[in-house]
Design an enzyme around this catalytic site. Structure first.
Site, PDB file in Angstrom:
ATOM      1  N   HIS A 111       0.680  -1.213  -0.359  1.00 25.80           N
ATOM      2  CA  HIS A 111      -0.113   0.191   0.007  1.00 25.80           C
ATOM      3  C   HIS A 111       0.967   1.533   0.321  1.00 25.80           C
ATOM      4  O   HIS A 111       0.459   2.142   0.841  1.00 25.80           O
ATOM      5  CB  HIS A 111      -1.198  -0.061   1.449  1.00 25.80           C
ATOM      6  CG  HIS A 111      -2.199  -0.423   1.049  1.00 25.80           C
ATOM      7  ND1 HIS A 111      -2.717  -1.409   1.784  1.00 25.80           N
ATOM      8  CD2 HIS A 111      -2.892  -1.002   0.178  1.00 25.80           C
ATOM      9  CE1 HIS A 111      -3.762  -2.209   1.753  1.00 25.80           C
ATOM     10  NE2 HIS A 111      -3.893  -1.851   0.150  1.00 25.80           N
ATOM     11  N   HIS A 128      -7.040  -5.556 -10.598  1.00 24.73           N
ATOM     12  CA  HIS A 128      -7.508  -5.106  -9.505  1.00 24.73           C
ATOM     13  C   HIS A 128      -9.148  -4.927  -9.517  1.00 24.73           C
ATOM     14  O   HIS A 128      -9.875  -4.737  -9.846  1.00 24.73           O
ATOM     15  CB  HIS A 128      -6.998  -3.303  -9.507  1.00 24.73           C
ATOM     16  CG  HIS A 128      -6.933  -3.182  -8.585  1.00 24.73           C
ATOM     17  ND1 HIS A 128      -8.198  -1.799  -8.249  1.00 24.73           N
ATOM     18  CD2 HIS A 128      -6.129  -3.316  -7.104  1.00 24.73           C
ATOM     19  CE1 HIS A 128      -7.835  -1.095  -6.553  1.00 24.73           C
ATOM     20  NE2 HIS A 128      -6.898  -2.039  -5.895  1.00 24.73           N
TER      21      HIS A 128
HETATM   22 MG   LIG Z   1      -3.418  -2.072  -4.058  1.00 27.66          MG
END
Ligand SMILES: [Mg+2]
Length: 379
Positions: A189, A289
């Site tokens: 992240h 994603h």
């Molecule tokens: Mg990610």
């Protein structure tokens, strides 16, 4: 066939787009600009002024028209364009009575391997999440941080040595918990600098993560390439970028081994099929994603079904529990860690009629974590 109306629906934490036609066929799409859904809904309203009266089956032409008519780009606009593109593909599939993948080259696989999300506030919860996922039959777990997703209102501070050694030890514990039967998709992240990312990657290399996602801020492709050149585990990145042009810049630098296009952000099925082909030319795998609703999952699976270089599908928590299970009539089936490629026409899912009434929109709070010194950090 002509487009007669377009509606945006903000439901729970999601933005859906329904495209209506004079043939009675309705198409469904979703925007992936999850931080700016109101702005993305506004962009759909702008696109609507062009789309009403158009033939919905000319999606490539409409994609080009909407992308190129004005000077502006970015996530809110691309989320809108993606949602519309997915809805037009849904219409096309329903019009011909086939799943979208049938019109994009046909099936390259019968089922798509997924990685399951693991969440937890403590390391013990995260480790237990890995064990539980394995018990449910999943062969890969992701959203798996070697740091903790701590309360963002708590200021962050750790020495470099503590940050690195603790994270390396946490990945060791994940690996010991699941053995060799489960792949670990390590998600950073964007928390590290390139120097830190190299140290951590070398420390966790012995545990063979499937990929190392967004170790640094993904905005500068040369920096990501610098990290990639100095480590021996595969980098996954791309959830924040939108076009074949950006993905090609990333790929030609050797900065990524698994690209992460978001079908609801990177131009829908029309554009993500091309992005996958660019990656194919670089021998790079595709891990779509997908942090959104079962509509996004369904769109991702249409892509996974027809590309040769699909690697793994992100499969978020809760598709079979409310609110997600009540937002769609029926989510796709996942068995033993694989989503079965559906045979239904279009993208294969429909919104439940009472979804908006039952699950009102929840605007996101604008909030990020601060360092002990008061500066902004990524978590
Ligand atoms: Mg990610």
């Amino acid at each position: 066939m002509k487009i007669t109306d377009i509606k945006t629906l903000l439901i729970d934490r999601y933005l859906f787009v329904q495209v209506y036609t004079d043939a009675g066929i309705t198409g469904l799409g979703e925007s992936g600009a999850w931080g700016y859904l109101e702005a993305s809904a506004g962009a759909v309203e702008t696109f609507k002024r062009y789309l009403i009266g158009q033939d919905p089956l000319r999606m490539e032409h409409h994609w080009q028209y909407l992308y190129r008519w004005s000077a502006f780009r970015g996530a809110a606009i691309m989320g809108a364009l993606s949602a519309i593109d997915i809805a037009l593909w849904d219409i096309m599939g329903k019009h011909f009575g086939v799943p979208c993948y049938q019109l994009m080259g046909g099936k390259t696989r019968d089922k798509a391997r997924v990685y399951y999300h693991v969440f937890g506030e403590t390391k013990e919860e995260l480790i237990q999440g890995c064990i539980d996922a394995k018990a449910k039959g999943f062969t890969a777990v992701g959203h798996l941080t070697p740091f903790l997703d701590e309360d963002p209102s708590l200021p962050f501070f750790k020495t470099h040595v503590d940050k690195m050694e603790d994270a390396i030890d946490t990945v060791r514990r994940y690996r010991e918990a699941v053995g060799k039967e489960v792949d670990l998709c390590v998600e950073i992240h964007r928390r590290l600098t390139p120097a830190e990312a190299i140290v951590l990657a070398r420390g966790i290399e012995q545990y063979h993560p499937f990929f190392y996602e967004d170790p640094i801020l993904p905005d500068h492709f040369d920096s990501m390439a610098l990290v990639a050149q100095h480590i021996n585990i595969p980098i996954a990145t791309g959830e924040r970028i939108h076009t074949i042009y950006e993905f090609e810049m990333l790929l030609k630098r050797g900065a990524v081994q698994y690209i992460r296009p978001d079908v609801c952000l990177a131009g829908g099925l029309t554009h993500c099929k091309k992005i996958a082909a660019v990656a194919e030319a670089h021998n790079v795998g595709v891990v779509p994603h997908n942090p959104l609703s079962p509509v996004s999952t369904a769109a991702c699976i249409q892509l996974a079904a027809c590309i040769p270089n699909f690697a793994l599908q992100e499969y978020p928590l809760g598709e079979n529990e409310p609110p997600k299970s009540e937002i769609v009539k029926s989510a796709l089936k996942c068995e033993n860690g694989f989503i079965i490629i559906p045979d239904a026409p279009g993208i294969g899912v429909e919104l439940a009629e009472d979804a908006q009434e039952k699950w009102p929109y929840k605007p996101r709070t604008v909030k990020t974590r601060l360092h002990l010194d008061g500066s902004v950090i990524d978590q």
